[in-house]
Design a protein around this motif. Sequence first.
Motif, PDB file in Angstrom:
ATOM      1  N   PHE A  90       0.847  -1.185   0.000  1.00 26.66           N
ATOM      2  CA  PHE A  90       0.000   0.000   0.000  1.00 26.66           C
ATOM      3  C   PHE A  90       0.889   1.244   0.000  1.00 26.66           C
ATOM      4  O   PHE A  90       1.736   1.424   0.878  1.00 26.66           O
ATOM      5  N   HIS A  91       0.694   2.082  -0.980  1.00 30.46           N
ATOM      6  CA  HIS A  91       1.462   3.321  -1.116  1.00 30.46           C
ATOM      7  C   HIS A  91       0.472   4.475  -1.293  1.00 30.46           C
ATOM      8  O   HIS A  91      -0.634   4.289  -1.815  1.00 30.46           O
ATOM      9  N   PHE A  92       0.874   5.656  -0.857  1.00 31.11           N
ATOM     10  CA  PHE A  92      -0.023   6.794  -1.038  1.00 31.11           C
ATOM     11  C   PHE A  92       0.752   8.038  -1.445  1.00 31.11           C
ATOM     12  O   PHE A  92       1.958   8.155  -1.195  1.00 31.11           O
ATOM     13  N   VAL A  93       0.021   8.950  -2.067  1.00 33.42           N
ATOM     14  CA  VAL A  93       0.549  10.258  -2.442  1.00 33.42           C
ATOM     15  C   VAL A  93      -0.318  11.312  -1.789  1.00 33.42           C
ATOM     16  O   VAL A  93      -1.553  11.213  -1.791  1.00 33.42           O
ATOM     17  N   ALA A  94       0.307  12.314  -1.185  1.00 38.42           N
ATOM     18  CA  ALA A  94      -0.422  13.406  -0.540  1.00 38.42           C
ATOM     19  C   ALA A  94      -0.826  14.439  -1.577  1.00 38.42           C
ATOM     20  O   ALA A  94      -0.005  14.873  -2.384  1.00 38.42           O
ATOM     21  N   ASP A 100      -4.008  18.327  -6.394  1.00 37.35           N
ATOM     22  CA  ASP A 100      -2.681  18.461  -6.972  1.00 37.35           C
ATOM     23  C   ASP A 100      -1.670  17.776  -6.057  1.00 37.35           C
ATOM     24  O   ASP A 100      -1.820  17.786  -4.838  1.00 37.35           O
ATOM     25  N   THR A 101      -0.656  17.197  -6.626  1.00 37.98           N
ATOM     26  CA  THR A 101       0.326  16.443  -5.853  1.00 37.98           C
ATOM     27  C   THR A 101       1.220  17.385  -5.057  1.00 37.98           C
ATOM     28  O   THR A 101       1.805  18.317  -5.608  1.00 37.98           O
ATOM     29  N   PRO A 111       7.410  13.990  -5.573  1.00 35.62           N
ATOM     30  CA  PRO A 111       6.092  14.085  -4.930  1.00 35.62           C
ATOM     31  C   PRO A 111       6.145  13.556  -3.500  1.00 35.62           C
ATOM     32  O   PRO A 111       7.043  12.776  -3.135  1.00 35.62           O
ATOM     33  N   PHE A 112       5.184  13.982  -2.698  1.00 36.92           N
ATOM     34  CA  PHE A 112       5.112  13.508  -1.314  1.00 36.92           C
ATOM     35  C   PHE A 112       4.449  12.133  -1.327  1.00 36.92           C
ATOM     36  O   PHE A 112       3.233  12.001  -1.229  1.00 36.92           O
ATOM     37  N   ALA A 113       5.263  11.107  -1.443  1.00 33.45           N
ATOM     38  CA  ALA A 113       4.777   9.729  -1.529  1.00 33.45           C
ATOM     39  C   ALA A 113       5.375   8.904  -0.396  1.00 33.45           C
ATOM     40  O   ALA A 113       6.548   9.059  -0.055  1.00 33.45           O
TER      41      ALA A 113
END
Length: 267
Positions: A90-94, A100-101, A111-113
């Motif tokens: 499980f990975h996420f991007v803020a 918008d990333t 990116p904030f991942a």
Amino acid sequence: MKTFLLPHSFTLVGLVAGLLTGCSPTLMTYRLQPTSGDIVTIDGRSVTKAEQNGVAVVASFEREDMEYVALDIEVKNHTDHPIDVSPTDFHFVALGPDKDTLTDPADASHPFARSAANPAYEAGRMSLKRKQEENRLKRAKVLNTVLLVAAVASDVSTTSNSRSYREWASKRVSHDFAYQAIAAKRAIDYGTFANRMQRYDYEEYRWRELALKANTLAPGESVRGFVYLPKVQHANYVALNYTLPEQASVPLLFRQELVKGKRKRRP
């Protein structure tokens, strides 16, 4: 042998008082709401489901848990072959208010991942955390001893040289306060130690019993547990993705809200 003396008893009082003083931090309460997939309300909670290539993910926001937000996740295998499931998949991007990333504070070119916490790794760190806390208490004991010796030396020196009863009484009050402050600090040190060790007991239970476990699912099987995502205070959305290389990529989008309040001051 030289005796350690503080020039003024108020110096010791101020030092101890400074060690006991702390600010009341702002409490941020995190709430995540799913905004993608097939969303239904179950027992007042929004639950979303998404599926790709026979791999289904059912997710809902469970609670804020210390430095993480916990999602209640179930992975279902609707394929005709076994699949390997791991919380680290499980990975996420803020994302910002316009989805918008956000950029990574440590590197603006990326990116904030982030990835979800690895329960096996975190559980393995518990022994180190406990050892560090034991060492912190040992250092606090040494400092408390130094403060007490300084207080006694200052008490003997200044009160014996008092030129009047009023001066003696004033110094007596200030030194009594210093002794009380040292005793309070000692109690706080032991209380903090007990609280942190209790917290580590909970953390170990969390990683071993509550978190989603790495597993191999046969066709038709499912596994459920909590997936812990590191908090991102400034995110408006969290774009979560469950990825099985060359098999499936299941996206889930959550809207994040923060409610501000004041945490009560504690030792």
